[in-house]
Write an enzyme that holds these catalytic residues in place. Structure first.
Site, PDB file in Angstrom:
ATOM      1  N   ASP A 169      15.356  23.251 -30.624  1.00 39.49           N
ATOM      2  CA  ASP A 169      16.104  22.096 -31.117  1.00 39.49           C
ATOM      3  C   ASP A 169      17.616  22.239 -31.004  1.00 39.49           C
ATOM      4  O   ASP A 169      18.337  21.268 -31.217  1.00 39.49           O
ATOM      5  CB  ASP A 169      15.740  21.834 -32.580  1.00 39.49           C
ATOM      6  CG  ASP A 169      16.260  22.920 -33.504  1.00 39.49           C
ATOM      7  OD1 ASP A 169      16.286  24.089 -33.077  1.00 39.49           O
ATOM      8  OD2 ASP A 169      16.647  22.607 -34.642  1.00 39.49           O
ATOM      9  N   ASP A 222      11.172  28.484 -30.842  1.00 44.06           N
ATOM     10  CA  ASP A 222      12.348  28.927 -31.586  1.00 44.06           C
ATOM     11  C   ASP A 222      11.985  28.845 -33.070  1.00 44.06           C
ATOM     12  O   ASP A 222      11.141  28.027 -33.448  1.00 44.06           O
ATOM     13  CB  ASP A 222      13.531  28.014 -31.263  1.00 44.06           C
ATOM     14  CG  ASP A 222      14.745  28.348 -32.102  1.00 44.06           C
ATOM     15  OD1 ASP A 222      15.145  29.514 -32.117  1.00 44.06           O
ATOM     16  OD2 ASP A 222      15.266  27.425 -32.765  1.00 44.06           O
ATOM     17  N   CYS A 279      43.616 -16.109  -9.038  1.00 46.49           N
ATOM     18  CA  CYS A 279      42.722 -15.787 -10.170  1.00 46.49           C
ATOM     19  C   CYS A 279      41.324 -15.473  -9.644  1.00 46.49           C
ATOM     20  O   CYS A 279      40.678 -14.525 -10.092  1.00 46.49           O
ATOM     21  CB  CYS A 279      42.636 -16.964 -11.141  1.00 46.49           C
ATOM     22  SG  CYS A 279      44.208 -17.477 -11.851  1.00 46.49           S
ATOM     23  N   CYS A 297       3.317   1.658   2.872  1.00 47.43           N
ATOM     24  CA  CYS A 297       4.586   0.915   2.760  1.00 47.43           C
ATOM     25  C   CYS A 297       5.606   1.762   1.998  1.00 47.43           C
ATOM     26  O   CYS A 297       6.772   1.867   2.387  1.00 47.43           O
ATOM     27  CB  CYS A 297       4.377  -0.403   2.027  1.00 47.43           C
ATOM     28  SG  CYS A 297       3.100  -1.462   2.708  1.00 47.43           S
ATOM     29  N   CYS A 312       0.840  -1.200   0.000  1.00 44.45           N
ATOM     30  CA  CYS A 312       0.000   0.000   0.000  1.00 44.45           C
ATOM     31  C   CYS A 312       0.876   1.251   0.000  1.00 44.45           C
ATOM     32  O   CYS A 312       2.102   1.158   0.101  1.00 44.45           O
ATOM     33  CB  CYS A 312      -0.931   0.019   1.224  1.00 44.45           C
ATOM     34  SG  CYS A 312      -0.080   0.254   2.788  1.00 44.45           S
TER      35      CYS A 312
END
Length: 838
Positions: free
Chosen positions: A724, A525, A111, A43, A40
């Site tokens: 842009d 623009d 290793c 929580c 819920c």
């Protein structure tokens, strides 16, 4: 005030010389953690508070709808392992991916140590255990921080070979895997609970079901059947309630655990100590059916809710499903099929008809038509030839071609789209804050009402008072539903952002989605946004000496030697008409005036009126027409042959095909449209007049764009900026909503709140329509959640009993509570079927 504290703003600020303080600021890192076990909004609130309390965490946001925590943190103060630990201390878990990878080349314990050490250095890997005997590494990692190809790279950079990466399951969609596992677990519990619950229900109602065996009506048998339902099937409610209690909170789990426990313990007492009730003149009765059916019905609601919530993220699944698995890469003199994860920038890749393009790149050779509808929404295949860009995951239709990979892995357009959609779906809209605040007070208030209900019914209710007070107490506890409040906003945001992605509209978060519906002013623009961003020949007038084709041949043959954008437009026009270009005899650029050349042995002048005057060329026949063209924002270019005017061309940056349509739509919605440009006043007004724009702000330097946005905001307007270019990035960040056009730069897109994949202004109209539809659904959800609780709690408390003798059964209350959550999610899913009204 710049409202985003993201890397994009820092990036754009550095590029254009912005605030130095932004550059110096230490950038916080972000991690998205899938949270397991939340049931819920309470929580989510508990996890969010505990994460935010950690030193080094700048902000934490937990979204109940997506079951995801988004955390911004300072890596020098706290790391992901600390965040995971904090979540677990809160009583919940984090969805960690686990994988076993076979490794070749290990010979000794050193290793093993080397590989483990290298792996654990990587952020996102929480555990690494390498077994020398089996030659395998068992790794636990956070998929939002690191993926399998990156893990493979770490191992191989240490000097060892990964034999094979696991292929099962799409770990890129790890949240979906977690949800599926949770759904299967819920489903199993529900089936077992439903079977036991039916036996308990039948056994508790012998007067309704006389054919039921007598032993089922035994209190002890009912107790045995009800106990696993209460503590195993309903165990998640107890765990959630205990976690909340430890942090001095109360949530949905508290209501269910306390309510069902009251009915269960009352029934146990009546079973074991019946004389306790008999001594008070009360017939002992049990309500095991009430506690069991409540749990089963709530679980059924959670099951439906989980399924519906899974459908809210289908946009992500669709996008992930687009990813190709292999690529045909040139290795030496041969083409070899390799996993797409192994493709690197610079690889030459062959794509045949019917195949998906594996990564982003540039065509080297060959021609084809590519279906880009799945990414851009473009319905018609797009022609591709050498030099054109191709997008990964799009479908090659007709021819074969080779291309060079330019973006791979997380940098491809598809991967970035998936990330943007994921981030947006995990974000919170400001309208959700109201629901979060109410949810934080909701449960304590409900518990108080339930206790008051018990006391009132016990003291003033009819006999048997204890039975009435207990059942009404349980009904109040169970009918209350903060879940509906918690799901009202995030589910709608998830569906809305997903629908946006399907329409080529990428929305960064719930805040952007919500703010877009409030916009009353949009600033555009000019270059590349309202216009195509590249000049083209718009008019061609000729004298008596040369035809149109001859004028174009002469000017284009000469202009192809030039690098001027206006010259490129003339060359392009000639190529469109398939005119053969020849080599000029001589070529000289006259700075600021034009070009002087010799063509086929004749003197040619191409350029401005000033150039013609300086060379005594009479342009009187074209002068008035040229002046008219200039008023329209076009650039006149004169052509003279042997010192005589031969023709006039005009070049202009023309409006996009859908510009006028989009602006008319926006104005019809009551939105003020403003054009912002660096062009001179005359050119700006000419373009604005064509576009139907009244408000124009011309001659604006890039650095001053932000000031104009701030001025509009200071007038109380909700402003969007559409642009842009790199120089638009600060203004995009400053605006209430920044919208970047798909043809734009990466910097502009990073700074924007909304990115339009297609280079069309229709996307602006669609984005606002989507915002309005989503907010409408959110308001409907919130209204239903408030209305349901406002109506349901008083009825459960027995307010109708004195007037109509009606009481709400706790079982009916649990069904109503479960249905309220499901109805909210289902209402959000309606957005998927709605068309964007444009």
């Amino acid at each position: 005030m710049v409202k985003k504290e993201t890397a994009s703003i820092e990036k754009s600020s550095e590029l254009i010389g912005g605030d130095q303080a932004i550059k110096k600021k230490k950038k916080a890192e972000r991690v998205d953690l899938p949270i397991v076990g939340m049931s819920c909004a309470g929580c989510a609130s508990t996890v969010q508070k505990n994460l935010a309390a950690l030193k080094g965490v700048e902000s934490a946001s937990v979204n109940f709808g997506t079951t995801q925590a988004t955390v911004l943190f300072q890596p020098q103060l706290v790391d992901p392992a600390d965040l995971i630990s904090q979540v677990r201390k809160s009583g919940y878990d984090v969805g960690i991916a686990s994988v076993e990878i076979p490794i070749q080349g290990m010979h000794c314990a050193s290793c093993v140590q080397a590989i483990e050490k290298a792996l654990l250095k990587e952020k996102g890997i929480t555990k690494a255990s390498v077994n020398l005997a089996s030659e395998k590494a068992k790794i636990e990692y956070i998929p939002s921080l690191i993926n399998l190809p990156e893990i493979k790279k770490v191992i191989e950079q240490t000097g060892y070979k990964v034999l094979k990466l696991p292929g099962e399951g799409d770990l890129e969609d790890f949240e979906s895997i977690i949800r599926e596992a949770e759904y299967r677990k819920l489903k199993m519990k529900f089936i077992v609970g439903a079977i036991l619950g039916l036996f308990i229900f039948f056994g508790s109602m012998p007067h309704w079901f006389p054919w039921i065996p007598a032993f089922l009506n035994n209190f002890f048998v009912l107790w045995i059947l009800a106990t696993p339902v209460q503590f195993w099937i309903g165990g998640q409610f107890y765990r959630g309630a205990w976690s909340a209690f430890k942090h001095r909170n109360a949530d949905m789990n508290t209501l269910i655990a306390v309510g069902t426990s009251a009915a269960y313990l009352y029934s146990v007492t009546a079973t074991v100590y019946p004389f306790f009730f008999e001594s008070g003149g009360i017939k002992p009765d049990v309500y095991f059916d009430t506690s069991a059916m409540i749990i089963v019905l709530i679980l059924f609601g959670r099951l439906l809710e989980a399924r519906a919530k899974g459908r809210t993220s289908e946009a992500i699944k669709k996008l992930i499903g687009l990813q190709p698995k292999t690529a045909r890469v040139k290795r030496g003199k041969q083409d070899k099929d390799i996993p797409v994860e192994e493709v690197v920038v610079g690889d030459e890749i062959l794509v045949r008809p019917g195949e998906k393009i594996p990564v982003d790149g540039i065509v080297l050779g060959g021609k084809s038509a590519v279906d880009e509808s799945m990414i851009t929404g473009e319905s018609f295949p797009v022609k591709k030839e050498a030099g054109d860009e191709v997008i990964g995951a799009t479908l090659n239709k007709t021819g074969s071609f080779r291309f060079q990979a330019t973006r791979v892995g997380k940098e491809t357009a598809l991967a970035r789209i998936i990330k943007l959609v994921r981030d947006a779906q995990g974000s919170k809209a400001p309208i959700q804050r109201l629901a979060d605040v109410i949810a934080s007070y909701f449960v304590p208030i409900v518990i108080s009402i339930a206790i008051a209900t018990f006391v009132i019914w016990f003291n003033f209710g009819p006999k048997p008072a204890l039975t009435f007070s207990l059942l009404n107490f349980v009904a109040v506890m169970i009918v209350a539903c903060p879940c509906a409040l918690g799901l009202a906003t995030p589910t709608a945001v998830m569906v809305g952002t997903g629908k946006g992605a399907e329409n080529g509209i990428l929305i960064k978060g719930g805040e952007s989605l919500e703010t877009a519906h409030k916009l009353d002013t949009i600033v555009f623009d000019k270059t590349g946004t309202l216009t195509k961003g590249e000049p083209e020949v718009t008019d061609l007038l000729v004298g008596s000496t040369l035809s149109e084709e001859e004028i174009l041949q002469v000017t284009a043959s000469i202009e192809k030697m030039s690098e001027h954008p206006l010259g490129e437009a003339i060359v392009k026009k000639a190529e469109e008409r398939e005119i053969t270009l020849l080599e000029p005899d001589d070529f000289r650029v006259i700075q600021g005036r034009g070009i002087e050349s010799k063509f086929d042995g004749k003197n040619v002048l191409i350029g401005s009126e000033k150039l013609m005057e300086e060379n005594n060329v009479d342009v009187l026949d074209f002068k008035s027409t040229a002046a008219d063209f200039s008023e329209e924002g076009k650039t006149p270019i004169y052509v003279a042959l042997q010192e005589k005017a031969a023709g006039l061309l005009t070049v202009a940056d023309t409006l996009k095909e859908d510009t006028i349509w989009a602006l008319e739509k926006l104005k019809a919605e009551g939105i003020e449209v403003i054009m912002l440009t660096g062009d001179n006043r005359r050119t700006a007004r000419a373009i604005a007049k064509k576009a139907g724009i009244v408000s124009v702000i011309p001659e604006v330097l890039p650095a001053d764009k932000v000031k104009h946005i701030q001025r509009l905001q200071s007038e109380g307007k909700k402003v969007a900026m559409v642009g842009d270019g790199i120089n638009d990035a600060p203004a995009l960040a400053q605006a209430d909503v920044g919208i970047a056009i798909g043809s734009g730069t990466d910097v502009a897109m990073e700074a924007a709140d909304i990115t339009l994949i297609r280079d069309e202004l229709a996307g602006v109209v669609k984005a606002i329509a989507l915002s309005r539809q989503t907010i409408k659904v959110i308001k409907q959800n919130l209204f239903w959640a408030f209305f349901y609780n406002t109506l349901g709690i008083p009825i459960a408390a027995g307010i109708l009993y004195p007037f109509f003798g009606i009481l709400l059964s706790p079982i009916i209350a649990s069904a109503a509570m479960a249905s309220s959550s499901v109805s909210v999610v289902s209402n959000s899913l309606r957005l998927r079927r709605r068309k964007l009204n444009v």
